[in-house]
Design an enzyme around this catalytic site. Structure first.
Site, PDB file in Angstrom:
ATOM      1  N   ASP A 111      -9.303  63.099  33.243  1.00 38.82           N
ATOM      2  CA  ASP A 111     -10.280  64.068  32.761  1.00 38.82           C
ATOM      3  C   ASP A 111     -10.900  64.863  33.915  1.00 38.82           C
ATOM      4  OD1 ASP A 111     -11.749  65.358  30.737  1.00 38.82           O
ATOM      5  OD2 ASP A 111     -12.066  63.473  29.667  1.00 38.82           O
ATOM      6  N   ASP A 122     -12.052  70.881  24.162  1.00 35.39           N
ATOM      7  CA  ASP A 122     -11.720  69.801  23.234  1.00 35.39           C
ATOM      8  C   ASP A 122     -11.456  70.297  21.816  1.00 35.39           C
ATOM      9  OD1 ASP A 122     -12.060  68.064  25.305  1.00 35.39           O
ATOM     10  OD2 ASP A 122     -13.963  67.240  24.599  1.00 35.39           O
TER      11      ASP A 122
END
Length: 448
Positions: A156, A248
């Site tokens: 991430d 996202d």
């Protein structure tokens, strides 16, 4: 050419490709095709433990998903002790309350099922949920993951300190930050023309972990989750096996349509060994209609995106499971001969090449060696029932097909990908009525 640590330097090469400047190629084949698997985040967030991970692994087997190629069981954020690393070894420590056998113990049991296991970290000081991350500890963490038997790393982009922040801001045209044509007119800090984003600090943070992973003796699939930042499409294929191209996903049609629209303009970077990632699947989550679930999965499969299931599999709705088990779409997605994805050939609702988050391209096609034909999708992006027509002479893979006498082929054998029904010899075009946000999926085969 980048320099790698010696153990895998001879086994991993960077090769020039038409679809990207470079690609990571491994002799064991890991990363050649887009990943298939399951991830804990969309279903459970931080509420994870050994039992939930093992339940997912067993259901992948029991539900027949493993038989179609789904293989990765990925543990997302919140798996470690939050207070920090081991003070002596500097390693990240699995949370003993959540994983009493450690991550290695879970990995062993997942491997016993014939599956692979993934883990999560971030290219920062902390993960998105505030747990220890890997910036500055890349070699320690890569070695730890390898010793645990980890096969996949989702990496991430959270917890980035100021000294690792990019000098410029790249335009990621997500809704809310872009105009309707996919530009970012409010970007107050754009890079100068010709700037090489592969030298950016974002790229360097992810390249450090790449080099660390290539320095261990165990192959680990490397999934970059940098949200499309720093023009990752230009360097992601030389850094990882897949790379996130946007922010996202959420279980809403508006977000799914916006991501599909955005990714449709990035597919020239997709082929063997490198796949643009529009985020994990939301099939089975939220209030998506059955039509929206189908369209979501069909578009992700056609784009040869990683297909990472994000719903709880125990008690899954049979209709949602049927979507995930579609053998035609999986066969197209996992084609070992043709690496390119399906491309839009007509936008339909909007003029061609329109950047429209609410109405992505509606007509798609792509060749398939596994299906011995052409996959054709027709999407209804509108909010009401509509008809859509696929015209054979408009489809790139079909328009120049010749019949037995050298004349243009006008008829083809057609199969409904959702039902498997043989629709017979269809001449010139095929028209279908679609509910809002549904998609027709056709296999157009041999001439007739």
């Amino acid at each position: 050419m980048s320099r790698f640590h010696l153990p895998l330097a001879a086994a991993v090469v960077l090769v020039s490709c038409l679809w990207s400047a470079n690609a990571l190629v491994r002799p064991d084949g890991v990363g050649k095709l887009p990943a298939l698997g399951w991830n804990s985040w969309n279903a459970f967030g931080c509420d994870i433990d050994d039992a939930k991970i093992m339940t997912a692994a067993k259901e992948i087997v029991n539900l027949g998903l493993k038989d179609l190629g789904y293989e990765y069981i990925n543990i997302d954020d919140c798996w470690s002790v939050k207070s920090g690393r081991d003070k002596t070894t500097k390693r990240i420590v699995p949370d003993p309350a959540k994983f009493p056998d450690g991550i290695a113990g879970v990995a062993d049991r997942i491997h016993d099922l014939g599956l692979k296991v993934g883990i999560y970290s971030s290219a920062g000081l902390t993960t998105c949920a505030g747990y220890p991350a890997s910036l500055g500890y890349e070699e320690i963490d890569a070695q730890t993951f390898a010793e645990w038997g980890i096969d996949y790393l989702k990496y991430d982009n959270c917890g980035v300190p100021s000294n690792w922040t990019d000098a410029y801001t790249f335009c990621v045209p997500d809704p809310g930050s872009a105009s309707t044509n996919g530009t970012c007119p409010d970007n107050e800090n754009p890079a100068p023309q010709g700037y090489d984003w592969s030298t950016s600090l974002t790229a360097q943070r992810h390249q450090r972990m790449r080099d660390a992973l290539l320095g261990v003796e165990h192959t680990i699939f490397y999934s970059l989750c940098e949200w499309g930042q720093a023009d990752v499409s230009a360097w992601g294929n030389a850094t990882g096996n897949s790379w996130r191209m946007s922010g996202d996903i959420t279980p809403s049609w508006d977000r799914i349509a916006a991501i599909a629209n955005e990714n449709s303009f990035l597919l020239n970077h997709v082929d063997f060994w490198g796949h643009s990632d529009p985020d994990m699947l939301e099939v089975g989550n939220g209030d998506l209609t059955l039509a929206e679930n189908r369209a979501h999965f069909a578009l992700w499969a056609a784009m040869k995106s990683p297909l990472i299931i994000g719903t709880a599999l125990d008690g899954i709705d049979p209709a949602h499971l049927e979507i995930l088990l579609n053998k035609y779409l999986i066969a197209f997605h996992q084609d070992p001969v043709i690496g390119r994805p399906a491309y839009p050939y007509k936008w339909g609702y909007s003029p061609d090449w329109t950047f429209d988050p609410a109405h992505p391209a509606e007509y798609w096609s792509g060749p398939s060696s596994t299906l011995d034909g052409t996959l054709v999708l027709m999407l209804n992006s509108e909010g009401s029932r509509q008809t859509r027509t696929a015209v054979w002479k408009e489809i790139p893979e079909l328009k120049d097909a010749l019949g037995r006498k050298g004349r243009r082929q006008t008829g083809f054998r057609v199969t409904d990908v959702w039902t498997g029904k043989d629709l017979g010899c269809v001449r010139d075009h095929y028209t279908v009525t679609l509910e809002s946000h549904d998609v027709a999926a056709l296999l157009v085969g041999k001439g007739c």
